[in-house]
Design an enzyme around this catalytic site. Sequence first.
Site, PDB file in Angstrom:
ATOM      1  CG  ASN A   1       4.086   1.308   9.634  1.00  0.00           C
ATOM      2  OD1 ASN A   1       3.380   0.830   8.744  1.00  0.00           O
ATOM      3  ND2 ASN A   1       3.860   2.492  10.149  1.00  0.00           N
TER       4      ASN A   1
ATOM      5  CG  PHE B   1      -0.492   9.544   6.809  1.00  0.00           C
ATOM      6  CD1 PHE B   1      -0.383   8.185   7.047  1.00  0.00           C
ATOM      7  CD2 PHE B   1       0.466  10.384   7.390  1.00  0.00           C
ATOM      8  CE1 PHE B   1       0.661   7.668   7.805  1.00  0.00           C
ATOM      9  CE2 PHE B   1       1.498   9.884   8.162  1.00  0.00           C
ATOM     10  CZ  PHE B   1       1.597   8.533   8.354  1.00  0.00           C
TER      11      PHE B   1
ATOM     12  CG  ASN C   1      -0.392   0.678   2.412  1.00  0.00           C
ATOM     13  OD1 ASN C   1      -0.452   1.903   2.535  1.00  0.00           O
ATOM     14  ND2 ASN C   1       0.209  -0.091   3.315  1.00  0.00           N
TER      15      ASN C   1
ATOM     16  CB  SER D   1       3.668   5.823   7.198  1.00  0.00           C
ATOM     17  OG  SER D   1       3.251   5.765   5.847  1.00  0.00           O
TER      18      SER D   1
ATOM     19  CG  ASN E   1       3.019   4.519   1.768  1.00  0.00           C
ATOM     20  OD1 ASN E   1       3.812   4.114   0.939  1.00  0.00           O
ATOM     21  ND2 ASN E   1       2.276   3.705   2.514  1.00  0.00           N
ATOM     22  CB  THR E   2       4.148  10.710   4.759  1.00  0.00           C
ATOM     23  OG1 THR E   2       2.759  10.386   4.801  1.00  0.00           O
ATOM     24  CG2 THR E   2       4.309  12.211   4.940  1.00  0.00           C
TER      25      THR E   2
ATOM     26  CE  LYS F   1       2.435   0.577  12.852  1.00  0.00           C
ATOM     27  NZ  LYS F   1       1.062   0.430  12.386  1.00  0.00           N
TER      28      LYS F   1
HETATM   29  C1  LIG Z   1      -3.688  -0.523   3.517  1.00  0.00           C
HETATM   30  C2  LIG Z   1      -2.893  -0.300   4.766  1.00  0.00           C
HETATM   31  C3  LIG Z   1      -2.930   0.939   5.382  1.00  0.00           C
HETATM   32  C4  LIG Z   1      -2.184   1.184   6.519  1.00  0.00           C
HETATM   33  N1  LIG Z   1      -2.246   2.400   7.120  1.00  0.00           N
HETATM   34  C5  LIG Z   1      -1.533   2.638   8.244  1.00  0.00           C
HETATM   35  C6  LIG Z   1      -1.598   3.898   8.871  1.00  0.00           C
HETATM   36  O1  LIG Z   1      -2.325   4.797   8.453  1.00  0.00           O
HETATM   37  N2  LIG Z   1      -0.833   4.083   9.994  1.00  0.00           N
HETATM   38  C7  LIG Z   1      -0.027   3.107  10.506  1.00  0.00           C
HETATM   39  O2  LIG Z   1       0.619   3.324  11.530  1.00  0.00           O
HETATM   40  N3  LIG Z   1       0.031   1.883   9.932  1.00  0.00           N
HETATM   41  C8  LIG Z   1      -0.692   1.636   8.814  1.00  0.00           C
HETATM   42  N4  LIG Z   1      -0.625   0.402   8.235  1.00  0.00           N
HETATM   43  C9  LIG Z   1       0.270  -0.620   8.804  1.00  0.00           C
HETATM   44  C10 LIG Z   1      -0.479  -1.610   9.700  1.00  0.00           C
HETATM   45  O3  LIG Z   1      -1.055  -0.988  10.803  1.00  0.00           O
HETATM   46  C11 LIG Z   1       0.468  -2.743  10.161  1.00  0.00           C
HETATM   47  O4  LIG Z   1       1.395  -2.211  11.074  1.00  0.00           O
HETATM   48  C12 LIG Z   1       1.214  -3.419   9.022  1.00  0.00           C
HETATM   49  O5  LIG Z   1       0.351  -3.627   7.926  1.00  0.00           O
HETATM   50  C13 LIG Z   1       1.817  -4.756   9.425  1.00  0.00           C
HETATM   51  O6  LIG Z   1       0.841  -5.659   9.880  1.00  0.00           O
HETATM   52  P1  LIG Z   1       0.182  -6.818   8.953  1.00  0.00           P
HETATM   53  O7  LIG Z   1       1.310  -7.596   8.334  1.00  0.00           O
HETATM   54  O8  LIG Z   1      -0.640  -7.600   9.913  1.00  0.00           O
HETATM   55  O9  LIG Z   1      -0.636  -6.115   7.947  1.00  0.00           O
HETATM   56  C14 LIG Z   1      -1.368   0.143   7.081  1.00  0.00           C
HETATM   57  C15 LIG Z   1      -1.357  -1.111   6.463  1.00  0.00           C
HETATM   58  C16 LIG Z   1      -2.098  -1.352   5.327  1.00  0.00           C
HETATM   59  C17 LIG Z   1      -2.056  -2.715   4.693  1.00  0.00           C
END
Ligand SMILES: Cc1cc2nc3c(=O)[nH]c(=O)nc-3n(C[C@H](O)[C@H](O)[C@H](O)COP(=O)(O)O)c2cc1C
Length: 345
Positions: A250, A120, A116, A186, A188-189, A221
């Site tokens: 993350n 934000f 992804n 993140s 992505n910023t 985080k």
């Molecule tokens: C589509 C998407 C959007 C996410 N948005 C955020 C976010 O806004 N802030 C954040 O701290 N983590 C964000 N994450 C990260 C998740 O909270 C998580 O830490 C990460 O995906 C790893 O866990 P997983 O393997 O169980 O997905 C996002 C993950 C995905 C897949």
Amino acid sequence: MIYPIIRNSLFLLPPETAHEVSMKGLDLVAAIPSANKWMSDYYKVSKQSLAKTVFGLHFPNPVGLGAGFDKNAAHLDALEMLGFGFIEIGTVTPKPQAGNAKPRLFRIPDQKALINRMGFNNDGVELIAKRLKERKAHVYYKSNMIIGGNIGKNKVTENQDAWKDYCTNFIGLEDVVDYFVVNVSSPNTPGLRELQEKEALRKIFSELQNINKNNKPILLKIAPDLETSALDDIIALTSEVKIDGLVSSNTTLDRSLLNEMNTERAKVIGPGGLSGQVLLNKSNQVLEYLYRGIGDKLPIIASGGVFKPADAKSKFDAGASLVQVWTGFIYEGPSIVKNILKELK
Ligand SMILES: Cc1cc2nc3c(=O)[nH]c(=O)nc-3n(C[C@H](O)[C@H](O)[C@H](O)COP(=O)(O)O)c2cc1C
């Protein structure tokens, strides 16, 4: 049992559309009291032995939903019905943001992963706080689910002023969330991950703790891509400024976790954070390293690749106090919390 069929249908839709459709469906169910009760009875595992007090908060169970799933705190009743012990809303920024251009969410089904680059996208702190206030004020409000507020900076805010954005979010959400997570990880910023550097973190946390008169837990985080020297810096910083816990981790930028075919696919997809099953070992290594450095001094919420009970167990064994799911929820479906909790018992 029927989730694989539902998942196959949802996977025919673009990922973001599938997310919206399924959440709308769940919202409808949650709004009908009898249906809500039926779903709650089916999915919730209510057992006193699963409850846990972490950083002074009472979690009904230790399995939560990671940030980014319900960015705008718009689906909390529906998600609560599925048995989550806690939900981290956000990432919230001071001003609303549209995020990056679509498409920005991609599935890699054969390795149970996602990429992804959402950027934000969210409604901004004011509207999100209002939504949370209204939920709490509702006549039927009854909830013991913990709400975390994951906070970030607007894309247009310079890094040197980032601390102001974190403080604005804190003030806006203080009365409506139970704990905070400072998100500097993140991918992505642009430039955000530079804020993981020790002095930048010291500034953000000192400013936040200055206004934290009611001692709300504030966690950090982190990315799974940090060098051990950067992790050492963070461990050292936890003794210098008040940080109440860590969320690890993350998404990753590391494409070597993908097989050859998906590495090629990822090149076509382009930039973004990788999550899911492929992230489990990498995020566990970071977790183990942090726990070795911090021990039981600070709680760690573990995130990354939790699908099955054994995945959650590997995180608890590595030192986690709580775990979060995200990508696993997409692939495993609404029974994921129940399945994990049944084994934890
Ligand atoms: C589509 C998407 C959007 C996410 N948005 C955020 C976010 O806004 N802030 C954040 O701290 N983590 C964000 N994450 C990260 C998740 O909270 C998580 O830490 C990460 O995906 C790893 O866990 P997983 O393997 O169980 O997905 C996002 C993950 C995905 C897949």
